[in-house]
Write an enzyme that holds these catalytic residues in place. Structure first.
Site, PDB file in Angstrom:
ATOM      1  N   ASP A  75       0.822  -1.217   0.000  1.00  0.00           N
ATOM      2  CA  ASP A  75       0.000   0.000   0.000  1.00  0.00           C
ATOM      3  C   ASP A  75       0.855   1.266   0.000  1.00  0.00           C
ATOM      4  OD1 ASP A  75       0.816  -0.616   2.695  1.00  0.00           O
ATOM      5  OD2 ASP A  75      -0.676   0.795   3.447  1.00  0.00           O
ATOM      6  N   GLU A 129       0.048  -1.153   5.563  1.00  0.00           N
ATOM      7  CA  GLU A 129       1.089  -0.774   6.528  1.00  0.00           C
ATOM      8  C   GLU A 129       0.965   0.685   6.940  1.00  0.00           C
ATOM      9  OE1 GLU A 129       4.917   0.842   7.965  1.00  0.00           O
ATOM     10  OE2 GLU A 129       3.854   1.417   6.147  1.00  0.00           O
TER      11      GLU A 129
HETATM   12 ZN   LIG Z   1       6.759   2.154   4.087  1.00  0.00          ZN
END
Ligand SMILES: [Zn+2]
Length: 357
Positions: A75, A129
């Site tokens: 992401d 994340e």
């Molecule tokens: Zn990162």
């Protein structure tokens, strides 16, 4: 959609970075990129591939004595007029170029092109994340399929500008509260001003001497800061309460309990409540795989200042370090970019490390 991750693209870490950047994957929108990555990995005969939500994992099973993990998040932070990618000379611009699709490209390139690595390798591509940890693919898999993550050593391909950043610092937030007694501001001597009471808290912060801690040759410089202050009732009232929010970044020789004990010592006599804590991670450079990795990089490691997912690996008992081509100072910036030479050099380093002995 035709999968843009063609064999020609997969063979070239630079082209692969660009193709990955051009698949939009802002956190919670990783399905398209996870589909493309999964399709590629399922087509590789020397890998076994698994998927959980939008996290994709592939592994070799060659019976090697050690297993290493190469991990990267799929992401990005929200787009900011920096999608799709653009090229300017030796620089590739775009959301995720540094953080961290160039790192993801390393893992995907090696997964496809290295059938006989000297260690067994787990390639781990995970979702979410950049947002709260309850969505984090590494956390979710650690809960649902911990066996996917069993390994002796892990490399997290976050941006480090091509150097090894070992371990990471812990972080703790706490609120120190001062108490007083309300009174009319016109007769303030009947009250006790809680905001004035905060001055001693601020004095302890400004005179605080932060530690420098060296572990396995890596320096971790601590920091203790007020990050927010609130207090006050009205323009004519002596306030009875003031809250000072503290952020403490601590070296990985302390665990959260040790960090809290230290804060209670610094703010002795004050009301202190810990609101958030995350353990750091020691450098973890002693394993043979880590030593060989350092030899392949050929430069001394430094301590990671900041909290990263290496701490999640450390919590599972897996020593981990950060190594990626991007410049960490550019992560999350509108003009985020990566140097093509850093991509080529880093991919060559990882290849040197993993190629058969
Ligand atoms: Zn990162």
């Amino acid at each position: 959609m035709q999968n843009p991750l063609t064999p020609e693209v997969l063979a070239d870490p630079v082209a692969l970075t660009r193709a990955l950047v051009d698949i939009e994957s802002v956190s919670l929108n990783e399905k398209a990129i996870a589909d493309c990555v999964e399709e590629v990995l399922r087509g590789v005969p020397h890998l076994t591939t698994y998927r959980h939500s939008n996290t994709v994992m592939a592994r070799t099973d060659l019976g090697r004595a050690q297993r290493v993990v190469l991990a990267g998040h799929l992401d990005t932070v929200p787009l900011n007029g920096n999608f799709p990618s653009t090229m300017r000379g030796d620089l590739m611009y775009g959301c995720g170029t540094s953080d961290m699709k160039s790192g993801v490209a390393f893992a995907l390139h090696l997964a496809v092109t290295l059938p006989d690595p000297r260690y067994d390798v787990t390639y781990f591509f995970y979702e979410a994340e950049e947002i709260e940890s309850r969505y984090n693919g590494l956390t979710l898999v650690a809960q649902s399929h911990p066996e996917w993550l069993e390994a002796d050593f892990a490399v997290l391909l976050e941006p480090t500008y091509g150097i090894v950043e070992a371990g990471c610092q812990g972080t703790m937030r706490a609120v120190v509260t001062t108490h007083g007694e309300r009174a009319h501001a016109a007769r303030s001597w009947h009250g006790v001003n809680a905001i004035h009471g905060a001055s001693e808290v601020l004095r302890r912060l400004t005179t605080y001497e932060a530690r420098w801690v060296t572990i396995e040759g890596c320096d971790y410089r601590e920091g203790l800061n007020a990050v927010r202050i609130t207090g006050g009732v009205a323009g004519n009232v002596v306030p009875d309460r003031c809250e000072i929010e503290i952020n403490y970044r601590y070296a990985p020789d302390r665990d959260p309990a040790g960090a809290e004990a230290h804060l209670r010592e610094v703010f002795a006599g004050f009301d202190l409540e810990v609101t958030d804590a995350a353990a750091g991670a020691p450098p973890g450079l002693e394993s043979p795989a880590a030593q060989e990795f350092l030899a392949a990089v050929g430069a001394a490691p430094i301590g990671k200042l900041g909290w990263t997912d290496v701490a999640r690996f450390a919590a599972m008992g897996i020593p981990a370090l950060n190594f990626g081509p991007g410049d960490p100072n550019l992560a999350h910036h509108k003009d985020e970019h990566v140097e093509l030479t850093k991509i080529r050099d880093g991919a060559a380093t990882l290849h040197r490390w993993l190629a058969p002995a």
